[in-house]
Write an enzyme that holds these catalytic residues in place. Sequence first.
Site, short mmCIF file in Angstrom:
data_model
loop_
_atom_site.label_atom_id
_atom_site.label_comp_id
_atom_site.label_asym_id
_atom_site.label_seq_id
_atom_site.Cartn_x
_atom_site.Cartn_y
_atom_site.Cartn_z
CE LYS A 130 2.31 5.05 -11.28
NZ LYS A 130 1.78 3.78 -10.73
CE1 TYR B 191 3.37 -0.80 -12.30
CE2 TYR B 191 2.63 -0.06 -14.45
CZ TYR B 191 2.93 0.28 -13.37
OH TYR B 191 3.54 1.57 -11.96
CG ASN C 98 0.53 5.54 -7.02
OD1 ASN C 98 1.07 4.76 -8.05
ND2 ASN C 98 0.60 4.15 -6.78
CG HIS D 18 7.08 2.57 -10.94
ND1 HIS D 18 6.83 0.90 -10.54
CD2 HIS D 18 8.47 2.03 -10.90
CE1 HIS D 18 7.63 0.26 -10.55
NE2 HIS D 18 8.84 0.31 -11.05
CD GLU E 75 10.62 -2.05 -12.19
OE1 GLU E 75 9.74 -2.60 -11.72
OE2 GLU E 75 11.04 -0.68 -11.61
P1 IDP Z 1 4.37 0.09 -6.12
O1 IDP Z 1 3.91 1.09 -7.03
O2 IDP Z 1 3.63 0.55 -4.62
O3 IDP Z 1 4.97 -1.05 -5.92
P2 IDP Z 1 2.40 -1.66 -6.65
O4 IDP Z 1 1.76 -2.70 -5.78
O5 IDP Z 1 3.11 -2.52 -7.38
O6 IDP Z 1 2.68 -0.61 -6.56
O7 IDP Z 1 1.05 -1.26 -7.68
C1 IDP Z 1 1.94 -1.26 -9.18
C2 IDP Z 1 0.65 0.47 -9.16
O8 IDP Z 1 -0.83 -0.68 -9.94
C3 IDP Z 1 0.51 1.26 -8.25
O9 IDP Z 1 2.21 1.85 -8.12
C4 IDP Z 1 -0.51 1.67 -8.20
O10 IDP Z 1 -0.67 2.86 -9.77
C5 IDP Z 1 -1.68 0.45 -8.98
N1 IDP Z 1 -2.09 -0.30 -8.11
C6 IDP Z 1 -1.72 -1.18 -6.96
N2 IDP Z 1 -3.16 -1.30 -6.45
C7 IDP Z 1 -4.12 -0.76 -6.99
C8 IDP Z 1 -5.59 -1.11 -6.16
O11 IDP Z 1 -6.24 -1.68 -5.68
N3 IDP Z 1 -6.48 -0.55 -7.68
C9 IDP Z 1 -5.87 -0.01 -8.30
N4 IDP Z 1 -4.74 0.18 -8.88
C10 IDP Z 1 -3.82 -0.05 -7.88
MG MG Z 2 5.83 -2.32 -6.58
#
Ligand code: IDP
Ligand code: MG
Length: 146
Positions: free
Chosen positions: A12, A52, A115, A118, A129
């Site tokens: 990312k 997303y 983080n 992805h 994807e």
């Molecule tokens: P994942 O990437 O581990 O699959 P997802 O729940 O699919 O997690 O969420 C997609 C992305 O959205 C996350 O990787 C993160 O960048 C962002 N995200 C998820 N939850 C939160 C949150 O509570 N606050 C802010 N950003 C979030």
């Molecule tokens: Mg996800």
Amino acid sequence: MASSSRTLALIKPDAVSRNLTGRIIDHILGAGFGIVALKQIHLGSEQAQAFYAVHRERPFYDSLVEFMTSGPTVALVLEKQGAVPAWRDAMGATNPEEAADGTIRKLFGESVERNCSHGSDSDENAALEIGFFFSTEELLRSRSPG
Ligand code: IDP
Ligand code: MG
């Protein structure tokens, strides 16, 4: 013996902008993934919104789209036996604070949003994807070394 499968990985914008691309690719190769295809792309708003879309009702959606369009992303198609769960294991939990030691998100993640990475969450979504980022021709031309 089960054959290898594929997943989509993203490095990312937070990680690309901190020059972590090489270290994360080292981590990918060290974990035994083959790289089938790779490109760097600066997502536009419509692309990030579409990628997303499943999260569009979530409170963090607008912020996530802004983050994902803030700079270039590196997209990779990874190949390994059980690639989807193997890559999610290598990344660690969504929130870096909850990610296991040695995972990419634990090592390099700054926050639950920023983080670093992805990974697809199912084989079905991996196929969708991968198609979002790579054309059939790009995938046919490439072949992982393993
Ligand atoms: P994942 O990437 O581990 O699959 P997802 O729940 O699919 O997690 O969420 C997609 C992305 O959205 C996350 O990787 C993160 O960048 C962002 N995200 C998820 N939850 C939160 C949150 O509570 N606050 C802010 N950003 C979030
Ligand atoms: Mg996800």
